[in-house]
Motif scaffolding. Sequence first.
Motif, PDB file in Angstrom:
ATOM      1  N   GLN A  43       0.833  -1.201   0.000  1.00 19.06           N
ATOM      2  CA  GLN A  43       0.000   0.000   0.000  1.00 19.06           C
ATOM      3  C   GLN A  43       0.870   1.255   0.000  1.00 19.06           C
ATOM      4  O   GLN A  43       0.597   2.224  -0.726  1.00 19.06           O
ATOM      5  CB  GLN A  43      -0.928  -0.015   1.219  1.00 19.06           C
ATOM      6  N   PHE A  44       1.940   1.241   0.811  1.00 21.52           N
ATOM      7  CA  PHE A  44       2.876   2.363   0.849  1.00 21.52           C
ATOM      8  C   PHE A  44       3.559   2.528  -0.504  1.00 21.52           C
ATOM      9  O   PHE A  44       3.700   3.643  -1.014  1.00 21.52           O
ATOM     10  CB  PHE A  44       3.920   2.121   1.942  1.00 21.52           C
ATOM     11  N   ARG A  45       3.950   1.415  -1.117  1.00 19.69           N
ATOM     12  CA  ARG A  45       4.619   1.458  -2.415  1.00 19.69           C
ATOM     13  C   ARG A  45       3.723   2.103  -3.469  1.00 19.69           C
ATOM     14  O   ARG A  45       4.184   2.950  -4.260  1.00 19.69           O
ATOM     15  CB  ARG A  45       5.006   0.045  -2.856  1.00 19.69           C
ATOM     16  N   ALA A  46       2.456   1.718  -3.495  1.00 20.23           N
ATOM     17  CA  ALA A  46       1.533   2.292  -4.464  1.00 20.23           C
ATOM     18  C   ALA A  46       1.387   3.799  -4.253  1.00 20.23           C
ATOM     19  O   ALA A  46       1.281   4.571  -5.217  1.00 20.23           O
ATOM     20  CB  ALA A  46       0.178   1.598  -4.355  1.00 20.23           C
ATOM     21  N   GLN A  47       1.392   4.208  -2.998  1.00 19.62           N
ATOM     22  CA  GLN A  47       1.238   5.637  -2.689  1.00 19.62           C
ATOM     23  C   GLN A  47       2.430   6.439  -3.184  1.00 19.62           C
ATOM     24  O   GLN A  47       2.275   7.432  -3.908  1.00 19.62           O
ATOM     25  CB  GLN A  47       1.076   5.829  -1.180  1.00 19.62           C
ATOM     26  N   VAL A  48       3.650   6.014  -2.816  1.00 19.77           N
ATOM     27  CA  VAL A  48       4.827   6.830  -3.116  1.00 19.77           C
ATOM     28  C   VAL A  48       5.263   6.716  -4.576  1.00 19.77           C
ATOM     29  O   VAL A  48       6.023   7.559  -5.050  1.00 19.77           O
ATOM     30  CB  VAL A  48       5.997   6.484  -2.184  1.00 19.77           C
ATOM     31  N   SER A 104       3.116   6.991  -6.986  1.00 16.56           N
ATOM     32  CA  SER A 104       2.157   7.763  -7.769  1.00 16.56           C
ATOM     33  C   SER A 104       2.764   9.121  -8.150  1.00 16.56           C
ATOM     34  O   SER A 104       3.479   9.743  -7.360  1.00 16.56           O
ATOM     35  CB  SER A 104       0.864   7.990  -6.981  1.00 16.56           C
ATOM     36  N   GLU A 158       1.368  11.952  -8.332  1.00 17.74           N
ATOM     37  CA  GLU A 158       0.861  13.015  -7.461  1.00 17.74           C
ATOM     38  C   GLU A 158       1.686  13.117  -6.187  1.00 17.74           C
ATOM     39  O   GLU A 158       2.080  14.217  -5.771  1.00 17.74           O
ATOM     40  CB  GLU A 158      -0.604  12.761  -7.127  1.00 17.74           C
ATOM     41  N   TRP A 159       1.955  11.977  -5.545  1.00 16.82           N
ATOM     42  CA  TRP A 159       2.738  11.993  -4.309  1.00 16.82           C
ATOM     43  C   TRP A 159       4.145  12.506  -4.577  1.00 16.82           C
ATOM     44  O   TRP A 159       4.678  13.322  -3.817  1.00 16.82           O
ATOM     45  CB  TRP A 159       2.801  10.587  -3.708  1.00 16.82           C
TER      46      TRP A 159
END
Length: 268
Positions: free
Chosen positions: A144-149, A151, A153-154
Amino acid sequence: MREPAALPGLHALQAGADWRCVDLLSDLHLQADLPRTAAAFHRYLQHTPADAVLILGDLFEVWVGDDAADAGFEAQCAQWLHEAAQRRWIGFMAGNRDFLVGPEFLARCGLHALPDPTVLAFGTQRLLLTHGDALCIDDVEYQQFRAQVRSPEWQTRFLAQPLAERRKIAAHLRQASEQKKRNEGLESYADVDDTSARRWLEDAEAATLIHGHTHRPASHRLGADKSRHVLSDWDLDNAASGHPQRAEVLRLTQQGMTRVDLALAAPA
């Protein structure tokens, strides 16, 4: 049972006609306070017989943006890479620690970007290369963290912050990661999911997977006709703490692959 990870696209790399020897390495986690490891990497770049060097992620312990290489330790590493890239082809694949390495740094060093994953066609061999973290699917929190960072946008928001603030955030994340290692031990971290690894290999029409990330150097059979080979992490600075002294590359030739232990040649 968790659904195996799907192959997220595929990049092809055809070995150069003059490539007789290819080195693969990962997880050096270069940082200023690990000088023996950094020095070993510098010596390696100067003396390796490889025609091509493929770095499969986590070359740096942390990377907060290409402007970090304007001075200090990162600038020194950039100079080493630039000098080495004048003599051989060097590819770089992002890892979970240095996924913010961008085109400016790659161009400055003369490095070639390697998307994750990449299939290397080398002679009669067809090898699937990846950092490995995307295959550790049992670590749901990390995925989940990997998908966030990863992106756009992030990353845009993060890189818009001042360099000093980015360094503070990275230091906090590193401290949290090290505390988790001390509390739980490396063995508690999820390993590559073999079912996902086999699926990737089948989709890529390859028989051999090479990856890093897990710090568990070994070779594994994936059924009768497939295998995965885990690259070594590098650490020549923590002998007093009982950490194994490692600095290894996986060397490919037309005859096959061998593990070359550079730690044996490192100065005491």
